[in-house]
Design a protein around this motif. Structure first.
Motif, mmCIF file in Angstrom:
data_model
loop_
_atom_site.group_PDB
_atom_site.id
_atom_site.type_symbol
_atom_site.label_atom_id
_atom_site.label_comp_id
_atom_site.label_asym_id
_atom_site.label_seq_id
_atom_site.Cartn_x
_atom_site.Cartn_y
_atom_site.Cartn_z
ATOM 1 N N SER A 37 0.821 -1.171 -0.055
ATOM 2 C CA SER A 37 -0.052 0.096 -0.106
ATOM 3 C C SER A 37 0.953 1.206 0.096
ATOM 4 C CB SER A 37 -1.035 -0.071 1.111
ATOM 5 O OG SER A 37 -0.392 0.023 2.309
ATOM 6 N N LYS A 41 0.645 4.057 -2.676
ATOM 7 C CA LYS A 41 0.048 5.289 -2.499
ATOM 8 C C LYS A 41 1.232 6.213 -2.873
ATOM 9 C CE LYS A 41 -2.144 4.756 2.129
ATOM 10 N NZ LYS A 41 -1.890 4.888 3.629
ATOM 11 N N PRO A 57 -8.152 -3.398 2.561
ATOM 12 C CA PRO A 57 -8.270 -2.140 1.717
ATOM 13 C C PRO A 57 -7.334 -1.152 2.240
ATOM 14 C CG PRO A 57 -10.146 -2.568 3.508
ATOM 15 C CD PRO A 57 -9.339 -3.738 3.465
ATOM 16 N N MET A 58 -7.211 -0.032 1.145
ATOM 17 C CA MET A 58 -6.223 0.947 1.556
ATOM 18 C C MET A 58 -6.961 2.082 2.365
ATOM 19 S SD MET A 58 -4.275 3.232 -1.030
ATOM 20 C CE MET A 58 -2.745 2.243 -1.983
ATOM 21 N N LYS A 59 -6.053 2.662 3.255
ATOM 22 C CA LYS A 59 -6.519 3.861 3.675
ATOM 23 C C LYS A 59 -5.954 5.072 3.496
ATOM 24 C CE LYS A 59 -8.232 0.783 7.789
ATOM 25 N NZ LYS A 59 -8.070 0.664 9.412
ATOM 26 N N ASP A 60 -6.476 6.004 3.663
ATOM 27 C CA ASP A 60 -5.660 7.441 3.630
ATOM 28 C C ASP A 60 -4.981 7.521 2.265
ATOM 29 O OD1 ASP A 60 -6.541 7.949 6.033
ATOM 30 O OD2 ASP A 60 -4.607 7.070 7.054
ATOM 31 N N VAL A 61 -5.907 7.519 0.987
ATOM 32 C CA VAL A 61 -5.445 7.799 -0.087
ATOM 33 C C VAL A 61 -4.984 9.017 -0.532
ATOM 34 C CG1 VAL A 61 -5.922 7.519 -2.651
ATOM 35 C CG2 VAL A 61 -6.941 5.654 -1.003
#
Length: 518
Positions: A37, A41, A57-61
């Motif tokens: 991730s 990013k 799931p990815m956070k803070d895109v």
């Protein structure tokens, strides 16, 4: 008006450099997800259009480009169910052959689930185009078929330095005489005959398992899902770039072919402000603080009662405060110990009052400790943790007590902690390593994004690939040539021997006839 034109041109140029990148990261482990991730990013922040297939799931895109997440729901739950039936603390007691076969079986299932997952099938049916496919390398070669499907560059992200998993993909040389196998950690400058024999055994064992177990299993599931795909032996070496989570401040210097690039520590963020309770504890700790974490996959709560008790006994006798990542209540916890299910590890290690890091020896943790310049006491459990701990010991900034080693007892645990706290050489050594780590021409994430851009700009950068990647092992190591030379030399020796015998026989015959005549 001129300003508007400049802005429009900038926007146009930025879009023209934007690439469409597909990341395939089904590994459900938290540490692997951190690595994947973070890279995705970084590519989004660099302005690319990124699609990421992942189990978490990815956070803070970040802003900059475009991001689309494709969730492999259900994979994490399957792995957690499987892991719940085994004791992770006993993995170090398993031999290399069983470790590789177990790992292969697990991640072949993960790869198979990925190939048939409905969300992935929707992606394939959407007829999208991509400029590059990025995936991690971990007994999941079947997933390289995505680069073939989209006819684009294949980029490998590897969580370690150059090793026997990724070297064959790009024809990188790994001298067995001094390049320690990932499962043979205690090898640094200890090149005894026995150590070299063991190291060679590990390499041969993994090669045979890869050729006759790992690849056939991956080939099978790949051709079941995509019957018209080429041979996996061709796909797995069609690699444009390998991004290595390593650096010579962390690993011994080893050869690298041109399309292998070190980006070790790219996942480490600049320190952020701590939660108020932790900030207060760390700021007011006049004798310093010890941070204790066994990582994301290993749970301290699952340690047997006797180990938890002697660990608490040792920690309770220290004058330092202790932050222990512990996943449930801990009856009898000493007053100087704070337990929490999770700590912001990078931010904690960045605090000036952290005196020691007690860790399982995972690569992310040992990288972060060098980044922040904190000595470690490593308690390795399985996998590459042993080798990471050995590097810390060899480089003089840590001590090691194998979790399943009989030497891991209360007396030795306390002795190791006191040695690390009172002997300044460990902090001095890790501070020197930290300086080496930070002394680079640019940040590792910038290096990563540059080389991804480079490979895409140059259509896979075939000029970076060495010819040896396509050679079978007997040609790569000149076994056929050496065999030919051996046969020729042997033939000459035999012919000379026969000629000498014949000459001597004739001479002897003449002498005998002469004697008879006389």
């Amino acid at each position: 008006m001129k300003i508007i034109i400049v802005l429009l041109l900038s926007a146009f140029l930025g879009q023209s450099q934007c690439a469409r990148i597909l990341g395939i990261f089904p590994m459900p482990g938290i540490s692997h997800n951190i690595l994947s991730s973070k890279l995705m990013k970084g590519l989004v922040a660099a302005g690319h259009d990124v699609t990421m297939v992942s189990a978490i799931p990815m956070k803070d895109v970040p802003e900059g480009g475009k991001y689309t997440g494709i969730l492999l729901d259900g994979i994490v739950e399957k792995l957690q169910k499987q892991m719940s039936t085994s004791n992770i603390f006993n993995l170090s007691k398993i031999g290399i052959l069983e470790i590789i076969t177990r790992t292969t079986d697990t991640f072949v299932k993960v790869s198979n689930d990925t190939l048939y997952h409905p969300n992935v099938r929707k992606l394939l049916d959407s007829n999208q185009k991509f400029d590059a496919v990025i995936l991690d390398q971990y007994y999941n070669d079947a997933l390289k078929v995505f680069a073939h499907i989209y006819d684009c560059s294949l980029i490998i992200l590897n969580s370690k330095g150059p090793n026997s998993c990724v070297n064959p993909l790009v024809g990188n040389e790994a001298p067995v005489s001094y390049a320690a196998h990932v499962f043979k950690g205690d090898f640094y400058k200890n090149f005894t005959f026995l150590n070299r024999v063991k190291n060679l055994f590990f390499y041969i064992a993994e090669y045979l398992l890869t050729e006759y177990y790992v690849l056939p299993k991956n080939e099978e599931i790949m051709h079941q899902a995509f019957p018209n795909s080429p041979s996996l032996h061709d796909l797995r070496t069609n690699v444009s770039l390998v991004l290595l989570n390593s650096h010579t401040s962390l690993y011994p210097a080893l050869p690298l072919v041109p399309n292998m690039v070190e980006i070790g520590g790219y996942f480490v963020d600049p320190p952020q402000k701590l939660p108020s309770n932790l900030q207060e504890i760390l700021d007011n700790a006049k004798d310093g603080v010890i941070y204790f974490s066994m990582g994301s996959n290993i749970k301290s709560k699952d340690m047997p009662k006797e180990k938890k008790e002697f660990i608490m006994g040792v920690l309770g006798r220290l004058k330092q405060k202790v932050l222990w990542k512990f996943e449930e209540d801990l009856p009898g916890k000493p007053k100087n110990v704070l337990i929490q299910k999770w700590f912001p590890q990078q931010d904690v290690l960045a605090h000036k009052n952290i005196k020691l890091f007690i860790t399982h020896g995972g690569l992310l943790s040992t990288t972060e400790t060098v980044y922040h310049g904190v000595p470690i006491l490593a308690l390795p459990v399985f996998g590459d943790q042993d080798g990471n701990a050995d590097r810390a010991v060899y480089n003089g900034y840590g001590l090691k007590l194998g979790y399943n080693d009989p030497a891991f007892n209360e007396a030795n645990f306390e002795k190791a902690i006191n040695e690390l706290l009172t002997n300044p050489k460990y902090r001095e050594n890790v501070q020197l390593k930290s300086k080496l780590y930070h002394d680079r021409p640019e940040a590792p994430m910038k290096t990563a994004t540059y080389w991804v851009d480079y490979v895409i700009r140059h259509k896979g950068a075939p000029h970076l690939r060495v010819a040896g990647v396509k050679l079978p092992w007997y040609k790569y190591y000149m076994v056929d040539v050496l065999g030919f030379i051996f046969v020729v030399v042997l033939s000459i020796v035999i012919l000379l021997k026969m000629a000498v015998r014949k000459f001597c026989y004739r001479k002897k015959g003449k002498s005998e006839r002469k004697v008879k005549t006389n």
